[in-house]
Design a protein around this motif. Structure first.
Motif, PDB file in Angstrom:
ATOM      1  N   CYS A  94     -10.476   4.923  -1.903  1.00 27.88           N
ATOM      2  CA  CYS A  94      -8.812   5.258  -1.717  1.00 27.88           C
ATOM      3  C   CYS A  94      -8.772   6.621  -1.032  1.00 27.88           C
ATOM      4  O   CYS A  94      -8.651   7.649  -1.627  1.00 27.88           O
ATOM      5  CB  CYS A  94      -8.782   5.404  -3.316  1.00 27.88           C
ATOM      6  N   PRO A  95      -8.448   6.227   0.282  1.00 29.73           N
ATOM      7  CA  PRO A  95      -8.628   5.207   0.973  1.00 29.73           C
ATOM      8  C   PRO A  95     -10.197   4.883   1.420  1.00 29.73           C
ATOM      9  O   PRO A  95     -10.898   5.835   1.302  1.00 29.73           O
ATOM     10  CB  PRO A  95      -7.628   5.218   1.916  1.00 29.73           C
ATOM     11  N   LEU A 155      -3.581   4.746   7.353  1.00 30.91           N
ATOM     12  CA  LEU A 155      -3.896   5.556   8.063  1.00 30.91           C
ATOM     13  C   LEU A 155      -5.300   5.594   8.620  1.00 30.91           C
ATOM     14  O   LEU A 155      -5.670   5.944   9.728  1.00 30.91           O
ATOM     15  CB  LEU A 155      -3.575   6.965   7.225  1.00 30.91           C
ATOM     16  N   GLU A 156      -6.173   5.245   7.678  1.00 34.15           N
ATOM     17  CA  GLU A 156      -7.606   4.977   8.214  1.00 34.15           C
ATOM     18  C   GLU A 156      -7.780   3.753   8.952  1.00 34.15           C
ATOM     19  O   GLU A 156      -8.556   3.856   9.868  1.00 34.15           O
ATOM     20  CB  GLU A 156      -8.549   5.062   6.828  1.00 34.15           C
ATOM     21  N   ILE A 157      -6.866   2.939   8.663  1.00 33.24           N
ATOM     22  CA  ILE A 157      -7.103   1.720   9.701  1.00 33.24           C
ATOM     23  C   ILE A 157      -6.699   1.888  11.245  1.00 33.24           C
ATOM     24  O   ILE A 157      -7.337   1.783  11.960  1.00 33.24           O
ATOM     25  CB  ILE A 157      -6.396   0.342   9.450  1.00 33.24           C
ATOM     26  N   SER A 197       0.766  -1.091   0.009  1.00 35.39           N
ATOM     27  CA  SER A 197      -0.010  -0.185   0.108  1.00 35.39           C
ATOM     28  C   SER A 197       0.909   1.384   0.017  1.00 35.39           C
ATOM     29  O   SER A 197       1.920   1.264   0.296  1.00 35.39           O
ATOM     30  CB  SER A 197      -1.009  -0.321   1.066  1.00 35.39           C
ATOM     31  N   CYS A 198       0.068   2.407  -0.291  1.00 36.02           N
ATOM     32  CA  CYS A 198       0.745   3.847  -0.283  1.00 36.02           C
ATOM     33  C   CYS A 198       0.998   4.092   1.149  1.00 36.02           C
ATOM     34  O   CYS A 198       1.316   5.245   1.320  1.00 36.02           O
ATOM     35  CB  CYS A 198       0.290   4.681  -1.187  1.00 36.02           C
ATOM     36  N   ASN A 199       0.099   3.525   2.066  1.00 35.35           N
ATOM     37  CA  ASN A 199      -0.107   3.982   3.611  1.00 35.35           C
ATOM     38  C   ASN A 199      -1.179   4.646   3.663  1.00 35.35           C
ATOM     39  O   ASN A 199      -1.379   5.236   4.813  1.00 35.35           O
ATOM     40  CB  ASN A 199       1.328   4.891   4.023  1.00 35.35           C
ATOM     41  N   GLY A 200      -1.984   5.109   2.477  1.00 37.04           N
ATOM     42  CA  GLY A 200      -3.268   5.537   2.955  1.00 37.04           C
ATOM     43  C   GLY A 200      -4.127   4.813   3.607  1.00 37.04           C
ATOM     44  O   GLY A 200      -4.768   5.304   4.627  1.00 37.04           O
TER      45      GLY A 200
END
Lengths: 527, 173
Positions: free
Chosen positions: B152-153, B60-62, B54-57
């Protein structure tokens, strides 16, 4: 910003017998371009180091018969791109790594991706390449298919030659690529005695997803979308850098309101990340009060970004020529109100962090990076700022709208986790001031300019200050107005090596907090 | 210490009865998650999150699921450090070729019965990255997937809804 040093530097190169030709490169401006012979590549770096230039980035490109090698330097806020060409049949030239440790991994990346050999590079090991392609294949060469030539399943990356420590009581801890928390993947190899870390070696590249390769052939809008996913937490910073590069290459000028809105989004991104990370640092030393309070503030902040711009991280809101979302009066007023309340809350919370003995015990002197090392590594953002390296693109190589704003970049010399937290706290407050000014001065007018693709070969360089520091984007267009080359350089390239050094002599249980205080992007690095 | 206690008292509990934010159905979502988790997983659903490229986006939401507003732990859902402790893998993508083996091994290390959710556009279909020399694309190209959460995300609410749907599907089997 002053470019005076570039003329002196070119004189210096001449005095050293290094032929250097300055070439016109309107899309790179305000950066300048100088071409040198490949054989002089190493001596160029030597001269640049003697001149106290910072090594910013290095990247290569397949130019057909020749392979091109680029390196970008900075001094006094002025950028200089150096370029050399090597023959495809014998793509060998000297390395910058003997003079600049920052060049170590980027050159290994260039070798893995393009087959350019830096013959006196101190580390012959691969870097970005694991097992997805062979050592005789180079993904960024034009003849390498995007789909690759891989076996049905990619084998695990065995056999990387980690440094081994020996001696009584020395043991190794391998960590990753799948970490224990909700974190990006990477491998850390520790050598420790008891609880003390003797050495840490990072092995990255696990999230390499071919960004540079799949950028080729995209149109400008497609490239901006991709740039927004180089590192999800820096989506605005990278998309802005890419759009700046695209616009400079194409001679497109985004309207003033779009520029103001981009900065507004970039500052909102900075604040969101700083709030989240300060909370996470608290969590890593079991101060859950801080974790939940800062997590709450981050969530409130993120929600307003969504109601104002339609996306919690403002992804895909920076587009070539401008921005994709305007700001209405209600949202602007909500931002102003939120800043007043946030500033008030942060005042109280930062006071609590400042004089809590248990935090002092865990954060002070932990993960110390001395200023000389930080400078030698070219450390950026809060990692640099906490160790005396003051560079901030917004202030030192100011781009609109920051050229008309006062940007405070707090600098400390303590170099520990506490200093990095302090830098981020101060930057957060400074960003709130910037947002207020941006809101007060936001120009009226359109939020986008029509896109027009430039001529074949047009190139552009964009530089922005993301929350981790300087983000660079280089683009070159092909004959169809599409992207021929895109190279994004996340600041993490320059802060990951700092983590290897600052963790030494710390205890293993302090690794998470040290790591979080640096917070390198895996995705932004692995590309 | 007094300041800390004072702050805690002033702020109080911000954790939301979820419906206020977006959808009226979400009050029940939380309750349903809790009921399903109670019934199927003995009151505790353990999730191992795997970033497979992942791009890490999405991460962040998780992460946000654990902030005081969403507080997913109140429904019996918690994130664990090892696949061996997990009932569910929450996998973000695209699966990079360099993470392919690690993801397979993580899947193999997770005890049966297990659920796999592919998260985000990239996890669902490769997203911006697609399939290439460096990317396997969707999670389902590498390991069996039971459910997909798009976006996304995806927002934290999308994630909660997706987790519920996945365990709901499991209970109706």
């Amino acid at each position: 910003m002053t470019t005076a040093w570039i003329a002196d530097f070119l004189d210096q190169l001449e005095a050293r017998g290094i032929p250097a030709r300055e070439a016109p490169a309107p899309g790179l401006a305000p950066a300048r371009l100088v071409q040198v012979d490949a054989a002089d590549w190493g001596r160029l770096a030597h001269a640049a180091r003697d001149f106290e230039c910072r090594w910013v980035a290095g990247w290569g490109e397949d130019g057909g018969d020749d392979l091109l090698v680029n390196a970008c330097f900075e001094k006094d806020g002025a950028y200089l791109v150096a370029r050399a060409a090597v023959k495809r049949a014998a793509p060998t030239l000297p390395s910058h790594a003997p003079y600049y440790p920052a060049a170590d991994r980027p050159e290994r990346h260039t070798r893995d991706m393009l087959g350019i050999v830096f013959h006196d590079h101190p580390d012959a090991r691969r870097w970005t390449r694991h097992q997805a392609w062979k050592d005789t294949e180079y993904p960024l060469r034009q003849d390498f298919p995007v789909a690759g030539n891989r076996p049905a399943q990619t084998p695990p990356d065995d056999g990387y030659g980690f440094l081994r420590a020996q001696g009584a009581g020395v043991y190794e801890i391998p960590v990753g690529p799948v970490h224990a928390g909700i974190i990006e993947p990477g491998h850390f190899r520790f050598q420790a005695v008891g609880e003390m870390v003797l050495n840490l070696e990072e092995r990255l590249g696990y999230v390499h997803k071919g960004i540079e390769k799949i950028a080729a052939g995209r149109d400008a809008a497609g490239l901006a979308r991709l740039a927004g996913r180089v590192s999800g937490d820096s989506t605005v910073a990278h998309a802005w850098a890419a759009c700046m590069a695209l616009e400079r290459a194409a001679g497109v000028k985004p309207p003033p309101r779009a520029i103001g809105l981009r900065a507004l989004m970039a500052e909102r991104e900075r604040v969101a990340n700083h709030l989240g990370d300060i909370g996470a640092i608290c969590n890593d030393v079991s101060f859950t009060f801080g974790f939940y309070q800062f997590g709450r503030l981050r969530e409130e902040w993120t929600r307003l970004s969504r109601s104002a711009f339609g996306h919690r991280f403002m992804m895909d809101r920076v587009i070539p020529g401008g921005v994709a979302a305007d700001l209405d009066v209600q949202a602007a007023a909500a931002m102003e109100r939120q800043i007043v309340s946030l500033r008030n809350e942060l005042g109280g919370l930062f006071n609590i962090l400042d004089d809590l003995p248990s935090l002092e015990d865990r954060l002070d002197t932990t993960g110390y990076l001395d200023p000389a090392t930080a400078k030698a590594l070219g450390a950026l953002g809060y990692v640099g700022h906490a160790s005396g390296v003051a560079f901030d693109v917004r202030r030192d190589a100011a781009y609109p709208p920051y050229d008309a704003l006062k940007v405070e970049a707090p600098v400390f010399k303590y170099g520990d986790v506490a200093a990095r937290v302090k830098v981020r706290a101060r930057e957060t407050l400074a960003s709130l001031n910037i947002i207020e000014t941006l809101l007060a001065r936001l120009p009226e007018g359109p939020i986008g300019a029509a896109w027009k693709a430039p001529a074949a070969g047009a190139e552009g360089l964009g530089l922005t200050e993301g929350f981790r520091g300087e983000c660079l984007a280089y683009v070159r267009f092909d004959e169809n107005g599409r992207i021929a080359r895109y190279f994004p350089r996340d600041p993490s390239w320059l802060t990951w090596p700092a983590l290897e050094i600052l963790i030494r002599d710390n205890i293993v249980p302090d690794f998470p907090v040290c790591n979080k205080s640096v917070n390198g992007s895996y995705s932004g690095h692995d590309l | 210490m007094l300041r800390i206690l004072g702050k805690i008292q002033r702020i109080g509990v911000v954790t939301e009865p979820l419906p206020k934010i977006e959808e009226p159905a979400l009050a029940e979502v939380g309750a349903q998650i809790k009921a399903c988790v109670g019934e199927l997983f003995g009151g505790s659903l353990a999730i191992r999150q795997v970033d497979a490229g992942s791009c890490n986006g999405c991460e962040l939401e998780i992460h946000a699921l654990n902030n005081p507003y969403y507080g997913i732990e109140r429904f019996g859902v918690h994130f664990v450090a090892s696949p061996r402790h997990a009932d569910m893998l929450l996998v973000t993508g695209p699966v990079s070729r360099h993470m392919e083996a690690a993801l397979r091994r993580t899947y193999d290390a997770t005890p049966e019965p297990k659920l796999v959710i592919a998260v985000g556009e990239c996890g669902a279909n490769g997203g911006e990255f697609g399939v290439s020399y460096a990317s396997c694309g969707a999670v389902t190209n590498v390991i069996p997937v039971d459910a997909v959460i798009r976006g996304c995300p995806p927002t934290p609410l999308d994630l909660m809804r997706g987790i519920l749907e996945a365990i709901g599907k499991q209970s109706s089997r």
